[in-house]
Write a protein that holds these residues in place. Structure first.
Motif, PDB file in Angstrom:
ATOM      1  N   TRP A 167       1.515  39.404  42.342  1.00 53.50           N
ATOM      2  CA  TRP A 167       0.445  39.985  43.168  1.00 53.50           C
ATOM      3  C   TRP A 167      -0.045  38.998  44.232  1.00 53.50           C
ATOM      4  O   TRP A 167      -0.297  39.382  45.378  1.00 53.50           O
ATOM      5  CB  TRP A 167      -0.718  40.457  42.299  1.00 53.50           C
ATOM      6  CG  TRP A 167      -1.478  39.352  41.613  1.00 53.50           C
ATOM      7  CD1 TRP A 167      -1.240  38.841  40.369  1.00 53.50           C
ATOM      8  CD2 TRP A 167      -2.568  38.609  42.148  1.00 53.50           C
ATOM      9  NE1 TRP A 167      -2.117  37.823  40.088  1.00 53.50           N
ATOM     10  CE2 TRP A 167      -2.955  37.659  41.160  1.00 53.50           C
ATOM     11  CE3 TRP A 167      -3.277  38.647  43.351  1.00 53.50           C
ATOM     12  CZ2 TRP A 167      -3.999  36.762  41.346  1.00 53.50           C
ATOM     13  CZ3 TRP A 167      -4.316  37.753  43.549  1.00 53.50           C
ATOM     14  CH2 TRP A 167      -4.680  36.825  42.554  1.00 53.50           C
ATOM     15  N   SER A 168      -0.188  37.725  43.828  1.00 53.40           N
ATOM     16  CA  SER A 168      -0.672  36.735  44.794  1.00 53.40           C
ATOM     17  C   SER A 168       0.378  36.431  45.852  1.00 53.40           C
ATOM     18  O   SER A 168       0.053  36.151  47.018  1.00 53.40           O
ATOM     19  CB  SER A 168      -1.087  35.450  44.075  1.00 53.40           C
ATOM     20  OG  SER A 168       0.017  34.851  43.416  1.00 53.40           O
ATOM     21  N   THR A 183       0.272  39.402  48.292  1.00 56.63           N
ATOM     22  CA  THR A 183      -1.006  39.389  49.008  1.00 56.63           C
ATOM     23  C   THR A 183      -1.025  38.282  50.056  1.00 56.63           C
ATOM     24  O   THR A 183      -1.451  38.489  51.202  1.00 56.63           O
ATOM     25  CB  THR A 183      -2.173  39.183  48.028  1.00 56.63           C
ATOM     26  OG1 THR A 183      -2.195  40.251  47.075  1.00 56.63           O
ATOM     27  CG2 THR A 183      -3.503  39.150  48.776  1.00 56.63           C
TER      28      THR A 183
END
Length: 454
Positions: free
Chosen positions: A99-100, A103
């Protein structure tokens, strides 16, 4: 310091700041896919190619809004905050999560649009008709030193490593994050140049840097700032439809495709060739250094010695195309077709010749040299043609380049090497022809004395 000396110093600081940021980011991109393949984690499932596709996709979409952001906060702060987003992306690799990772890819895409738009603004405002070629080449040469230092570190750190451990990864990316942050803070050393007596009408000298006094800043109302932002967006849309930009668009598109190839895909291919021996992974760093040497040589010859070129920009672009064609042919003969998609263990296949490390590194140099031929001339012709609207013009340049780079990163997930090379050959040929037309149009619309003084 004389006004011209102050402008030259601004260009040097600009180039050195970008050198630090892209020492970190380009090294990150060069090793990213190889590092991801080595992760021993059940919580991380991602692709470096997909990340780069997201970055350049967001980059392209953000470019039409980037001039508005630069108009509101000024290019100096714009470059600083955008650089911080690059640092965040690199730092993510210390403790990566899916996710990071994605993102951060979105955020750095936004930051890239603002960073490069502000860079184009600073370059144009600190250049005149007689210095735009020199300054473009000087900036490009300083920027491309970024390919030397980071990749040399990768070679030394990973020499003899067949697998990249978590400790190896963390050490490298912490170092790269610190390097990137140094570049961000260097932008505060840039100073507002003295206004030129012969500055072009409408040239936004006052908007170059946020060095006005606090009293002047307080006088700026929100309505004025947003008026500037809207005007910058409208100008960008208008410039996109001009004949000059349309003629340059295909050549710009080619630089986006070959940027993807030399910055990520080719390094991945070199690292995947098991026939290069146990040092194949560390050769990624040497390949990046050779690309950087080619970029620096090209930027120096065709930028710093620009006054010696009395034949225009077209011969330099033609040389870049021929150089790239030689590189593509040698890569076709030397690198296995499945190398871009090979697993971490690499590929045992061979191409048409016995794989040679020397030929692979020569191709890296040729890729860098050819890229500098295209980019220095595009920076020069855009900075000259759109000097009164430099921020929107450079935003469009990056918009076109990045959307094609995003497309190339997307197809790199599944296209074999030979198909990728074929796309580059075709688009490069068409882009060179349209650049010739744009150059001829520039000659016909400018006074000979103005044009020849570049």
């Amino acid at each position: 310091m004389s006004p011209e000396g102050k402008k030259l110093m601004n260009i040097v600081i600009l180039g050195v700041g970008f050198m630090f940021i892209f020492t970190a980011f380009q090294t990150c991109g060069n090793i990213e896919q190889t590092v991801i393949k080595s992760f021993n984690s059940t919580s991380f499932h991602a692709s470096g190619y997909t990340s780069m596709a997201i970055i350049y996709g967001v980059f392209s979409a953000s470019n039409l809004l980037a001039p508005s952001m630069v108009a509101v906060i000024g290019p100096q702060l714009a470059m600083f905050f955008s650089g911080l987003l690059y640092s965040g992306y690199i730092a993510m690799f210390v403790y990566p999560y899916t996710w990071s990772f994605y993102t951060a890819s979105v955020l750095v895409g936004i930051g890239a649009a603002v960073l490069w738009t502000a860079q184009g603004n600073v370059l144009a405002i600190n250049s005149g008709e007689q210095t735009i070629g020199r300054n473009s080449g000087l900036f490009w040469a300083l920027l491309q030193f970024s390919l030397l230092f980071g990749n040399l570190y990768i070679f030394l750190a990973w020499h003899g490593h067949e697998h990249i451990s978590d400790k190896d990864r963390q050490t490298v990316f912490i170092s790269l994050t610190v390097i990137s942050l140094v570049g961000c803070f260097l932008f505060f050393l840039i100073r507002k140049p003295d206004p030129d007596a012969d500055a072009a009408p409408g040239e936004p000298q006052e908007a170059l840097l946020q060095t006005e006094s606090s009293e002047d800043t307080l006088r700026w109302s929100c309505s004025v700032l947003w008026s500037q932002a809207l005007d910058a967006f409208v100008q960008a849309c208008k410039l996109l439809a001009t004949k000059e930009m349309l003629l340059l668009s295909l050549c710009i598109a080619y630089t986006g495709l070959e940027l993807t190839f030399y910055s990520v895909v080719y390094g991945t291919c070199v690292g995947a060739m098991t026939r290069f021996g146990q040092d194949a992974k560390s050769l990624i760093g040497i390949s990046g250094i050779c690309i950087g040497l080619g970029e620096i040589l090209g930027g120096s010859v065709f930028g710093l010695l620009d006054k010696c070129n009395r034949f225009g920009r077209s011969p330099v672009v033609l040389l870049g195309l021929v150089t790239h064609y030689v590189a593509f042919y040698l890569i076709f003969l030397n690198i296995a077709n499945d190398a871009p998609l090979a697993p971490e263990s690499g590929t045992d296949l061979r191409a048409f010749l016995e794989p040679s490390v020397g030929v692979a590194l020569l191709c890296s140099f040729l890729l860098g040299f050819g890229d500098s031929c295209f980019n220095t001339q595009l920076l020069s012709i855009i900075g000259f043609t759109f000097r009164d609207n430099s921020a929107p013009a450079f935003a469009i340049f990056k918009f076109i380049q990045s959307i094609l780079a995003a497309l190339a990163f997307f197809y790199s997930n599944f296209l074999l090497l030979h198909w990728q090379l074929l796309i580059l050959v075709v688009v490069g040929f068409l882009g060179t022809l349209t650049f010739f037309s744009a150059e001829q149009h520039a000659r016909s619309t400018c006074r000979d004395s103005d044009y020849d003084s570049i």
